[in-house]
Scaffold this motif. Structure first.
Motif, PDB file in Angstrom:
ATOM      1  N   UNK A 251      -0.462  -0.377   6.562  1.00 58.00           N
ATOM      2  CA  UNK A 251      -0.407  -0.165   5.115  1.00 58.00           C
ATOM      3  C   UNK A 251       0.873   0.591   4.738  1.00 58.00           C
ATOM      4  N   UNK A 252       1.198   1.607   5.516  1.00 58.73           N
ATOM      5  CA  UNK A 252       2.425   2.379   5.250  1.00 58.73           C
ATOM      6  C   UNK A 252       3.651   1.486   5.313  1.00 58.73           C
ATOM      7  N   UNK A 253       3.712   0.617   6.325  1.00 63.38           N
ATOM      8  CA  UNK A 253       4.878  -0.253   6.519  1.00 63.38           C
ATOM      9  C   UNK A 253       5.048  -1.231   5.363  1.00 63.38           C
ATOM     10  N   UNK A 254       3.944  -1.565   4.689  1.00 64.86           N
ATOM     11  CA  UNK A 254       4.013  -2.502   3.569  1.00 64.86           C
ATOM     12  C   UNK A 254       4.455  -1.825   2.271  1.00 64.86           C
ATOM     13  N   UNK A 255       4.556  -0.498   2.307  1.00 62.89           N
ATOM     14  CA  UNK A 255       4.952   0.236   1.111  1.00 62.89           C
ATOM     15  C   UNK A 255       3.823   0.959   0.417  1.00 62.89           C
ATOM     16  N   UNK A 256       2.639   0.971   1.042  1.00 65.14           N
ATOM     17  CA  UNK A 256       1.510   1.679   0.456  1.00 65.14           C
ATOM     18  C   UNK A 256       0.408   0.736   0.014  1.00 65.14           C
TER      19      UNK A 256
ATOM     20  N   UNK B 211      -3.775   8.562   6.338  1.00 64.50           N
ATOM     21  CA  UNK B 211      -4.733   8.027   5.362  1.00 64.50           C
ATOM     22  C   UNK B 211      -4.702   8.839   4.074  1.00 64.50           C
ATOM     23  N   UNK B 212      -4.645  10.152   4.203  1.00 61.36           N
ATOM     24  CA  UNK B 212      -4.602  11.006   3.016  1.00 61.36           C
ATOM     25  C   UNK B 212      -3.321  10.775   2.221  1.00 61.36           C
ATOM     26  N   UNK B 213      -2.218  10.602   2.924  1.00 61.41           N
ATOM     27  CA  UNK B 213      -0.937  10.407   2.239  1.00 61.41           C
ATOM     28  C   UNK B 213      -0.906   9.095   1.461  1.00 61.41           C
ATOM     29  N   UNK B 214      -1.682   8.098   1.918  1.00 57.98           N
ATOM     30  CA  UNK B 214      -1.765   6.850   1.160  1.00 57.98           C
ATOM     31  C   UNK B 214      -2.411   7.061  -0.206  1.00 57.98           C
TER      32      UNK B 214
ATOM     33  N   UNK C  10      -3.831   9.759  -7.120  1.00 54.84           N
ATOM     34  CA  UNK C  10      -4.609  10.825  -7.742  1.00 54.84           C
ATOM     35  C   UNK C  10      -3.669  11.850  -8.374  1.00 54.84           C
ATOM     36  N   UNK C  11      -4.123  12.578  -9.395  1.00 57.42           N
ATOM     37  CA  UNK C  11      -3.268  13.581 -10.040  1.00 57.42           C
ATOM     38  C   UNK C  11      -2.815  14.647  -9.045  1.00 57.42           C
TER      39      UNK C  11
END
Length: 203
Positions: free
Chosen positions: A110-115, A163-166, A171-172
């Motif tokens: 997911x990270x590699x795809x840009x999020x 996972x949290x960074x995604x 979120x605000x």
């Protein structure tokens, strides 16, 4: 009511032992707590955890609870997300402490795809529960008024912090807390108290 979902290899007893319930009581918060003994095996069979969560939520509403919050720690974060994405209208808010939403391999994908916004899940096999959950999150209204408010906390050295960074861009910023620490109770206790200090129930 606050429905607590502990992480893998943890039980409701660990929530009490580490002071998470006591933190609520020290602040005199009028919150009833229900801690589920959702062991790791339930998550291996997605149907099992879904049935438990739906049954618990149904019973809470039958008992008159209308303001329902979730707390998911580590693997419990997956349970909280399952519940929130499927029954968003019935959940007021949720706390995620270092949520485990997938193995580092799929998180890296997911990270590699840009999020999450640009990631494409592709074909989801029947037992690929992690891919299915991430797709549910991607398609959800998280961060918008139609979705429960989300408080996210994790340690800056947490080995599962990807996972949290995604979730950070969904979120605000005032609802996200990052503290020095790893994937452990000492870090989670600090994060939990920091979340409660934001007075999340005063809505």
């Amino acid at each position: 009511m606050l429905l607590m979902l502990p992480g893998a290899m943890n039980t409701p007893w660990h929530l009490k032992e580490n002071g998470l319930i006591q933190s609520l009581r020290e602040r005199n918060l009028p919150v009833d707590v229900l801690a589920l003994d959702a062991h790791a095996d339930l998550y291996l069979d997605r149907v099992g955890i879904e049935q438990l969560l739906h049954r618990t939520l149904d019973e809470a509403r039958l008992h008159g609870y209308r303001r329902i919050w979730l707390l998911g720690i580590s693997l419990g974060g997956s349970g909280a997300m399952i519940c929130a994405t499927q029954r968003a209208a019935e959940i007021e808010g949720m706390f995620l402490l270092a949520p485990f939403l997938g193995t580092r391999g799929i998180i890296a994908e997911v990270e590699a795809s840009g999020g999450l916004a640009s990631w494409q899940a592709g074909k989801i096999e029947s037992r690929d529960h992690e891919r299915a959950l991430l797709e549910q999150i991607r398609c959800s209204q998280i961060g918008l008024d139609q979705f429960p408010v989300v408080y996210l906390g994790f340690g800056s050295e947490d080995r599962y912090r990807g996972a949290s960074m995604l979730l950070l861009d969904r979120i605000p910023s005032h609802c996200a807390i990052v503290k020095s620490g790893g994937h452990d109770w000492e870090t989670w206790k600090v994060l939990w108290n920091a979340m409660l200090d934001k007075q999340p129930f005063a809505m």
